[in-house]
Write an enzyme that holds these catalytic residues in place. Sequence first.
Site, PDB file in Angstrom:
ATOM      1  N   GLY A  33     -17.897   7.943  -2.530  1.00 32.83           N
ATOM      2  CA  GLY A  33     -16.815   8.052  -3.509  1.00 32.83           C
ATOM      3  C   GLY A  33     -17.022   6.983  -4.568  1.00 32.83           C
ATOM      4  N   ASN A  34     -15.956   6.560  -5.211  1.00 29.36           N
ATOM      5  CA  ASN A  34     -16.084   5.584  -6.294  1.00 29.36           C
ATOM      6  C   ASN A  34     -16.789   4.308  -5.825  1.00 29.36           C
ATOM      7  OD1 ASN A  34     -15.601   4.369  -8.883  1.00 29.36           O
ATOM      8  ND2 ASN A  34     -13.956   3.221  -7.921  1.00 29.36           N
TER       9      ASN A  34
ATOM     10  N   GLY B 141     -18.556   3.674  -2.879  1.00 32.14           N
ATOM     11  CA  GLY B 141     -19.882   3.883  -2.294  1.00 32.14           C
ATOM     12  C   GLY B 141     -20.937   4.198  -3.344  1.00 32.14           C
ATOM     13  N   TYR B 142     -20.582   5.063  -4.283  1.00 30.95           N
ATOM     14  CA  TYR B 142     -21.555   5.413  -5.322  1.00 30.95           C
ATOM     15  C   TYR B 142     -21.948   4.167  -6.133  1.00 30.95           C
ATOM     16  CZ  TYR B 142     -23.515   6.624  -9.763  1.00 30.95           C
ATOM     17  OH  TYR B 142     -24.348   6.620 -10.858  1.00 30.95           O
TER      18      TYR B 142
ATOM     19  N   GLY C  67     -20.254   6.791   2.730  1.00 35.56           N
ATOM     20  CA  GLY C  67     -19.191   7.139   1.776  1.00 35.56           C
ATOM     21  C   GLY C  67     -19.774   7.113   0.381  1.00 35.56           C
TER      22      GLY C  67
ATOM     23  N   LYS D 207       0.863  -1.189   0.000  1.00 38.39           N
ATOM     24  CA  LYS D 207       0.000   0.000   0.000  1.00 38.39           C
ATOM     25  C   LYS D 207       0.889   1.226   0.000  1.00 38.39           C
ATOM     26  CE  LYS D 207      -4.512   0.470   0.622  1.00 38.39           C
ATOM     27  NZ  LYS D 207      -5.417  -0.458  -0.042  1.00 38.39           N
TER      28      LYS D 207
HETATM   29  N1  GLU Z   1      -7.107  -0.140  -3.444  1.00 33.35           N
HETATM   30  C1  GLU Z   1      -7.841  -1.339  -3.691  1.00 33.35           C
HETATM   31  C2  GLU Z   1      -7.893  -2.208  -2.458  1.00 33.35           C
HETATM   32  O1  GLU Z   1      -7.726  -1.758  -1.353  1.00 33.35           O
HETATM   33  C3  GLU Z   1      -7.370  -2.067  -4.945  1.00 33.35           C
HETATM   34  C4  GLU Z   1      -5.935  -2.468  -4.959  1.00 33.35           C
HETATM   35  C5  GLU Z   1      -5.457  -2.934  -6.309  1.00 33.35           C
HETATM   36  O2  GLU Z   1      -6.240  -2.972  -7.252  1.00 33.35           O
HETATM   37  O3  GLU Z   1      -4.269  -3.251  -6.387  1.00 33.35           O
HETATM   38  O4  GLU Z   1      -8.162  -3.382  -2.533  1.00 33.35           O
END
Ligand code: GLU
Length: 416
Positions: free
Chosen positions: A220-221, A223-224, A218, A106
């Site tokens: 955002g992407n 939640g919507y 939420g 992350k």
């Molecule tokens: N950010 C998303 C998650 O937390 C997707 C991560 C990704 O596609 O690598 O799962």
Amino acid sequence: MSSDSTLLENVKQQLCTCSAGLKLTPDMEAFLKMPMRELYVSLPVHMDNGSIKVFKGFRVQYNEALGPTKGGIRFHPEETMETIRALAALMTWKCALHKLPLGGAKGGVVCNPKELSHREIERLSRAYIRGIYQIIGPDRDIPAPDVYTNPQVMAWMMDEYSKLEGKNVFGVITGKPTILGGSEGRFDATARGGLYAIREAAFKLGVDLKGSRVAVQGFGNVGYHAAYLAKKLFSCKIVAVSDSSGAIYSEEGLDPEDVSGHKHSTGSVLDYPGAKNITNEELLELDVEILIPAALENVINEKNAERIKTKILAEMANGPTTAEAEEILISGGVHIIPDILCNGGGVIVSYFEMVQNQASIQWEEEEILDRLEKKMKEAYYSVYDFSIKNNTGMRQAAYTLAVGRVVEAMQLRGWI
Ligand code: GLU
């Protein structure tokens, strides 16, 4: 643990709950509680007013036993290395649970994108990639979108990495626009995958989705799309949605597309015609069949857990429920679809994007959605069946399966 216990503490505690079942030695457990690699970066960025502002960024590669690490990048004013570390651990378990040949990572940048111009966000995105360039790559670590980052940000990041390499490297990042090697179906994959899991949970619990009341925290992407697809695919009634300014409630049900239009023109979901303004806290405590936290971590905690009335808690956000809250919810009979199971659709389709990039092909949307549905169903039942067989909660089942796979890979590789 106190109610403001951090996500990292929760994640570690969850690991302890499955360590006896997996017969982890203290050394193994200690290793799994720590990331394998972390990078702090300082990013000087030229601002539109001519000044230079230095932003802080992080990338954590938590565990790569199962393959190259994978996970999103968050742009958030309150980002911390500790949260990113916890989220990287969750990515590790998520990829393992869904049987993807990937480890977990992350990244994050401490910034408030709402206060930055389009060009400033571009320069910051490029600076971040220059900062972490040496540790990422299509076979090493593949970032993706997360909170407040989107396909445009991924396009800039891919472009910056490609410039540094002197050739196009589409496969370095996922969640790109489709014209630049992005996958069909990636934009709503997290929400869609979560809804496939909700469908199976509803089936098991005997809940009729048609007309079921849904509250989404939420907008955002994730939640919507969760609200939009719950209504479109299953005819659920979306009684409440929220964003960082507050929440709205309507007993008759909301039209998510129309609420989204309202949010775009006014800046928030509040004051939507025909709906009542309520707080985010009130939204979480509504009498609904399905509650979908789709924003940030720790929103369901020991302060409000007693008052949560939902039948199904579908964790589309990462880490929305603290360990103390979870115990209360389980004893109250709430069926939890844990984050690493519920929101795996995003990284599943990201993995499909990587495969398409490696082979220079583009699958049709139908093929992506079929594969996504199959994977989500398989993962849901593996967790559900394990939890019934071993008399554990859904999260403990998910962790035991996921951590077990990471441990098996580490053993076979001779690491432990
Ligand atoms: N950010 C998303 C998650 O937390 C997707 C991560 C990704 O596609 O690598 O799962």
